[in-house]
Design a protein around this motif. Sequence first.
Motif, PDB file in Angstrom:
ATOM      1  N   VAL A  48       0.744  -1.074  -0.048  1.00  0.00           N
ATOM      2  CA  VAL A  48      -0.229  -0.136   0.181  1.00  0.00           C
ATOM      3  C   VAL A  48       0.547   1.399   0.137  1.00  0.00           C
ATOM      4  O   VAL A  48       0.124   2.199  -0.563  1.00  0.00           O
ATOM      5  N   ALA A  49       1.763   1.185   0.877  1.00  0.00           N
ATOM      6  CA  ALA A  49       2.824   2.187   0.864  1.00  0.00           C
ATOM      7  C   ALA A  49       3.238   2.553  -0.723  1.00  0.00           C
ATOM      8  O   ALA A  49       4.014   3.622  -1.126  1.00  0.00           O
ATOM      9  N   LYS A 118      20.964  -5.543  15.103  1.00  0.00           N
ATOM     10  CA  LYS A 118      21.905  -4.845  13.708  1.00  0.00           C
ATOM     11  C   LYS A 118      21.655  -4.678  12.849  1.00  0.00           C
ATOM     12  O   LYS A 118      22.221  -4.744  11.354  1.00  0.00           O
ATOM     13  N   ILE A 119      20.557  -6.139  12.232  1.00  0.00           N
ATOM     14  CA  ILE A 119      20.269  -6.665  10.744  1.00  0.00           C
ATOM     15  C   ILE A 119      18.798  -6.148  10.463  1.00  0.00           C
ATOM     16  O   ILE A 119      17.662  -5.623  11.139  1.00  0.00           O
ATOM     17  N   ALA A 120      18.671  -5.424   9.359  1.00  0.00           N
ATOM     18  CA  ALA A 120      16.989  -4.871   9.380  1.00  0.00           C
ATOM     19  C   ALA A 120      16.268  -5.425   7.901  1.00  0.00           C
ATOM     20  O   ALA A 120      17.919  -5.160   7.159  1.00  0.00           O
ATOM     21  N   LYS A 121      15.185  -5.563   7.451  1.00  0.00           N
ATOM     22  CA  LYS A 121      15.158  -5.902   6.628  1.00  0.00           C
ATOM     23  C   LYS A 121      15.034  -4.676   5.694  1.00  0.00           C
ATOM     24  O   LYS A 121      14.942  -3.623   6.151  1.00  0.00           O
ATOM     25  N   ALA A 122      15.033  -5.171   4.240  1.00  0.00           N
ATOM     26  CA  ALA A 122      15.366  -3.730   3.104  1.00  0.00           C
ATOM     27  C   ALA A 122      14.097  -4.538   2.181  1.00  0.00           C
ATOM     28  O   ALA A 122      14.411  -5.680   1.933  1.00  0.00           O
ATOM     29  N   TYR A 123      13.796  -3.762   1.110  1.00  0.00           N
ATOM     30  CA  TYR A 123      13.016  -4.027   0.005  1.00  0.00           C
ATOM     31  C   TYR A 123      13.411  -3.322  -1.024  1.00  0.00           C
ATOM     32  O   TYR A 123      13.236  -2.324  -1.300  1.00  0.00           O
ATOM     33  N   LEU A 124      13.391  -4.487  -2.262  1.00  0.00           N
ATOM     34  CA  LEU A 124      13.527  -3.687  -3.605  1.00  0.00           C
ATOM     35  C   LEU A 124      12.400  -3.793  -4.622  1.00  0.00           C
ATOM     36  O   LEU A 124      12.017  -5.807  -4.074  1.00  0.00           O
ATOM     37  N   ILE A 134      12.822   1.235  -3.017  1.00  0.00           N
ATOM     38  CA  ILE A 134      13.305   0.804  -2.826  1.00  0.00           C
ATOM     39  C   ILE A 134      12.194   1.234  -1.386  1.00  0.00           C
ATOM     40  O   ILE A 134      11.924   1.989  -1.645  1.00  0.00           O
ATOM     41  N   VAL A 135      12.691  -0.172  -0.181  1.00  0.00           N
ATOM     42  CA  VAL A 135      11.277   0.071   0.604  1.00  0.00           C
ATOM     43  C   VAL A 135      11.884  -0.280   2.070  1.00  0.00           C
ATOM     44  O   VAL A 135      12.706  -1.210   2.154  1.00  0.00           O
ATOM     45  N   LEU A 136      11.972   0.794   2.782  1.00  0.00           N
ATOM     46  CA  LEU A 136      12.871   1.199   3.713  1.00  0.00           C
ATOM     47  C   LEU A 136      11.389   1.082   5.884  1.00  0.00           C
ATOM     48  O   LEU A 136      10.809   1.700   5.543  1.00  0.00           O
ATOM     49  N   PRO A 137      11.570  -0.277   5.769  1.00  0.00           N
ATOM     50  CA  PRO A 137      11.002   0.062   7.209  1.00  0.00           C
ATOM     51  C   PRO A 137      11.730   0.774   7.644  1.00  0.00           C
ATOM     52  O   PRO A 137      12.825   0.389   8.616  1.00  0.00           O
ATOM     53  N   TYR A 148       5.446   2.956  13.724  1.00  0.00           N
ATOM     54  CA  TYR A 148       5.866   1.358  12.437  1.00  0.00           C
ATOM     55  C   TYR A 148       5.440   1.919  11.113  1.00  0.00           C
ATOM     56  O   TYR A 148       3.856   2.008  11.036  1.00  0.00           O
ATOM     57  N   GLY A 149       6.517   2.344  10.223  1.00  0.00           N
ATOM     58  CA  GLY A 149       5.661   2.474   9.162  1.00  0.00           C
ATOM     59  C   GLY A 149       6.892   1.837   7.944  1.00  0.00           C
ATOM     60  O   GLY A 149       7.621   1.647   8.386  1.00  0.00           O
ATOM     61  N   PHE A 150       6.807   1.849   6.968  1.00  0.00           N
ATOM     62  CA  PHE A 150       7.724   1.913   5.341  1.00  0.00           C
ATOM     63  C   PHE A 150       7.836   3.268   4.721  1.00  0.00           C
ATOM     64  O   PHE A 150       6.494   3.854   4.484  1.00  0.00           O
ATOM     65  N   LEU A 151       8.694   3.442   4.463  1.00  0.00           N
ATOM     66  CA  LEU A 151       9.490   4.721   3.480  1.00  0.00           C
ATOM     67  C   LEU A 151       9.364   4.346   1.992  1.00  0.00           C
ATOM     68  O   LEU A 151      10.288   3.043   1.944  1.00  0.00           O
ATOM     69  N   VAL A 152       8.559   4.995   1.574  1.00  0.00           N
ATOM     70  CA  VAL A 152       9.550   4.114  -0.049  1.00  0.00           C
ATOM     71  C   VAL A 152      10.065   5.125  -1.099  1.00  0.00           C
ATOM     72  O   VAL A 152       9.633   6.803  -1.406  1.00  0.00           O
ATOM     73  N   LEU A 153      11.178   4.651  -1.700  1.00  0.00           N
ATOM     74  CA  LEU A 153      11.750   5.893  -2.108  1.00  0.00           C
ATOM     75  C   LEU A 153      12.080   5.225  -3.341  1.00  0.00           C
ATOM     76  O   LEU A 153      12.107   4.401  -4.238  1.00  0.00           O
ATOM     77  N   GLU A 154      12.522   6.245  -4.435  1.00  0.00           N
ATOM     78  CA  GLU A 154      13.215   5.988  -6.372  1.00  0.00           C
ATOM     79  C   GLU A 154      14.424   5.925  -5.927  1.00  0.00           C
ATOM     80  O   GLU A 154      15.099   5.493  -5.195  1.00  0.00           O
TER      81      GLU A 154
END
Length: 253
Positions: A48-49, A118-124, A134-137, A148-154
């Motif tokens: 959705v984000a 120390k380790i985070a999830k990220a999404y392409l 690029i989606v960053l929690p 808590y949310g998701f930030l979406v970048l170009e």
Amino acid sequence: MKGETGKTLLVAFLLCIVCSVLVSGAAVKLKPLQEANKKLDVKKNLLVAAGMVNSTATKEEIDSAYSNVTPLLVDLATGDIVEGDIENYDQKKAAKDPKQNLMIESADDFGGIKMRAKIAKAYLVKEAGETKMIVLPVHGKGLWSTMYGFLVLEPSTTTVKGIGYYAHGETPGLGGEIDNPTWKASWTGKKILDENFEPVLKVVKGAAKTETEIDGLSGATLTANGVSGTIKYWLGENGFGPFLAKFRDGGIQ
């Protein structure tokens, strides 16, 4: 009379035992379904984000859209991708584990996080093998809660595509306006990093006047400050900064 009282207590005791067994059995049996629903809800909020589905999407629609998402595990200190069980990695749980977490110095803790994994999830998000988003929690402290949310970048990493908060306890009508679709839409196209790739985007009081400002939240200054601090931390060198730098250099595809 004593005999009748004893029988009543015995029946009540046995009824409690039976009910406890039934409730415990149901909880154990339903746990896998609850866990599956939690994971599906996280996927839906991410999509959705990113504008890939709407909030009423079905499981089939969510699974179909998510097939374009590549999840990653990121070592935040180096920005490197690490191997691991992505599906079952619990970042919130890791943030509470002394072996897996990092205490954040107060001078660097813009988001009021105190500890992070120390380790985070990220999404392409990819199309035909090319990264489109690029989606960053992200998470940070608001007035009443951790948001808590998701930030979406170009792919440039400097411009916002979208944002969405999926868990918080902010006041409805005030800080809760972080869920307002109009406010969230105002993030699209905003510059989040400057020419030196330092985080610059922030929520301001009143109306935004530049491409690095977001409209303020009326009556919710502390929530707005929490959002700004969250962005500053997670886009900075102690958050996803090293990861984004490696992505820009072509080290992550």
